[in-house]
Design a protein around this motif. Structure first.
Motif, PDB file in Angstrom:
ATOM      1  N   GLY A 286      -3.383  42.398  98.190  1.00 47.62           N
ATOM      2  CA  GLY A 286      -4.434  43.394  98.328  1.00 47.62           C
ATOM      3  C   GLY A 286      -5.147  43.385  99.671  1.00 47.62           C
ATOM      4  N   GLN A 287      -4.506  42.836 100.699  1.00 51.02           N
ATOM      5  CA  GLN A 287      -5.132  42.786 102.015  1.00 51.02           C
ATOM      6  C   GLN A 287      -5.448  44.177 102.582  1.00 51.02           C
ATOM      7  OE1 GLN A 287      -6.271  40.242 103.570  1.00 51.02           O
ATOM      8  NE2 GLN A 287      -6.707  41.066 105.610  1.00 51.02           N
ATOM      9  N   PRO A 288      -4.582  45.185 102.452  1.00 50.88           N
ATOM     10  CA  PRO A 288      -4.915  46.510 102.989  1.00 50.88           C
ATOM     11  C   PRO A 288      -6.192  47.084 102.368  1.00 50.88           C
ATOM     12  CG  PRO A 288      -2.565  46.381 102.548  1.00 50.88           C
ATOM     13  CD  PRO A 288      -3.178  45.145 101.965  1.00 50.88           C
ATOM     14  N   GLU A 289      -6.399  46.862 101.073  1.00 48.38           N
ATOM     15  CA  GLU A 289      -7.617  47.354 100.417  1.00 48.38           C
ATOM     16  C   GLU A 289      -8.857  46.636 100.953  1.00 48.38           C
ATOM     17  OE1 GLU A 289      -4.136  48.152  97.790  1.00 48.38           O
ATOM     18  OE2 GLU A 289      -4.844  46.414  98.928  1.00 48.38           O
ATOM     19  N   ILE A 290      -8.724  45.343 101.190  1.00 45.37           N
ATOM     20  CA  ILE A 290      -9.849  44.583 101.755  1.00 45.37           C
ATOM     21  C   ILE A 290     -10.162  45.073 103.164  1.00 45.37           C
ATOM     22  CG2 ILE A 290     -10.581  42.304 102.556  1.00 45.37           C
ATOM     23  CD1 ILE A 290     -10.690  42.589  99.546  1.00 45.37           C
ATOM     24  N   LYS A 291      -9.131  45.349 103.949  1.00 46.53           N
ATOM     25  CA  LYS A 291      -9.349  45.838 105.316  1.00 46.53           C
ATOM     26  C   LYS A 291     -10.066  47.180 105.309  1.00 46.53           C
ATOM     27  CE  LYS A 291      -7.026  46.484 109.733  1.00 46.53           C
ATOM     28  NZ  LYS A 291      -5.746  46.376 110.486  1.00 46.53           N
ATOM     29  N   ALA A 292      -9.681  48.064 104.379  1.00 46.36           N
ATOM     30  CA  ALA A 292     -10.348  49.363 104.271  1.00 46.36           C
ATOM     31  C   ALA A 292     -11.822  49.195 103.908  1.00 46.36           C
ATOM     32  CB  ALA A 292      -9.632  50.228 103.238  1.00 46.36           C
ATOM     33  N   MET A 293     -12.114  48.249 103.033  1.00 46.08           N
ATOM     34  CA  MET A 293     -13.507  47.975 102.672  1.00 46.08           C
ATOM     35  C   MET A 293     -14.286  47.434 103.871  1.00 46.08           C
ATOM     36  SD  MET A 293     -13.016  46.274  98.892  1.00 46.08           S
ATOM     37  CE  MET A 293     -14.761  45.807  98.793  1.00 46.08           C
TER      38      MET A 293
END
Length: 312
Positions: A286-293
């Motif tokens: 889930g790294q891409p979702e964390i980056k977006a946040m």
């Protein structure tokens, strides 16, 4: 307003109410539970043996306690959107201990638990030397488990290891008693094959769960049976608790063997066919979702400041 997500126990109940068999791979850490979800499985179960082995480095002989098991299960359940059921061993004591155990696992976000009728300290269901408690004592433990749950959807699965001690007749007798005590599912570990499975399914007043262990590798106890055949026999749920830990061990040994060979030869060993890349790992976790946040919350210019109303 966003609709509240369906609770894990309710989702699990819905799966069990559907036509067909429920397939539940065994998980033991964040990687494995996320991989099960990524691959499209709609539920997972924790493996007590896998947790004892991977988390503590010990065999599945009753050394892992409630706290170690609970915290590992809590982290896995919160990591995915699919319902996860837990292996709670013997419930860690008498009926009062079981009551406490159920409260803790329900609070941790699990969809349900297995409670088994082995004596303590327990051992892996496919080891020799098992023994079981009085079936009446187990019935009381099941009653305590049902009384402890705050949500009636929370699933209490009664596991019996009686086949090794009392044969299939003893397991069937226990299944009927455990169902009367309130269990939602019955699971007879180390069951001998299709004939015994069919006898249990036909005799049990509640749905039957079967353990296929390694899933894609045979073992000396319960033989490999295709999922479609289990479904035809009337099995409602099949678990594969040992498959992913065993697959991970095989992959780790293969990778380390290649590394040792490269160390001796002095040559580079590049095997993208054997190892996930860093982007693959980031995507799984889930790294891409964390980056977006991070980007959203770092955007200070989008914050509208209040007007300055200070008196002049």
């Amino acid at each position: 307003m966003t609709e509240p997500a369906t609770k894990p126990a309710r989702r699990m109940r819905e799966l069990l109410a559907e036509d067909g068999i429920v397939v539940s791979p065994g998980v033991y850490d964040g990687y494995s539970v996320r991989m099960v979800e990524k691959m499209g499985f709609r539920t997972a179960c924790t493996t007590g043996a896998g947790l004892a082995n991977s988390r503590m480095g010990v065999p599945d002989v009753g050394i892992m306690g409630l706290t170690d098991n609970l915290e590992a299960c809590r982290m896995m359940a919160r990591s995915v959107s699919i319902p996860v059921m837990a292996d709670a061993d013997t419930g860690y004591g008498n009926a009062i201990a079981v009551y406490h155990t159920i409260e803790r696992f329900e609070e941790a976000g699990l969809a349900g638990v297995n409670i088994e009728d082995q004596v303590s300290p327990k051992r892996c269901g496919h080891m020799t030397g098992k023994d079981v408690i009085d079936m009446r004592e187990m019935a009381r433990k099941i009653e305590a488990a049902c009384d402890a749950r705050k949500d009636d959807d929370f699933i209490v699965l009664a596991r019996t290891d009686a086949i090794a001690v009392e044969g299939i007749e003893g397991a069937i007798r226990r299944a009927r008693l455990y169902a009367a005590a309130g269990a939602d599912l019955i699971f007879a570990d180390a069951i001998g094959g299709e004939e015994q499975i069919k006898r249990l399914v036909d005799a049990s007043p509640i749905p039957v769960s079967v353990n296929m262990g390694f899933g894609i590798r045979n073992r000396p106890t319960t033989p490999l049976i295709p999922v479609k055949r289990l479904e035809a026999l009337g099995v409602k749920r099949v678990t594969l608790p040992r498959m992913l830990p065993a697959a991970a061990l095989m992959a780790m040994e293969n990778a380390l063997t290649i590394l040792k060979g490269a160390m001796e030869s002095g040559e580079v060993a590049d095997h993208p066919d054997l190892l996930y890349g860093i982007d693959d790992i980031w995507a799984l976790m889930g790294q891409p979702e964390i980056k977006a946040m991070e980007q959203r919350y770092a955007d200070l210019d989008a914050i509208a400041l209040p007007e300055d109303r200070a008196a002049s």
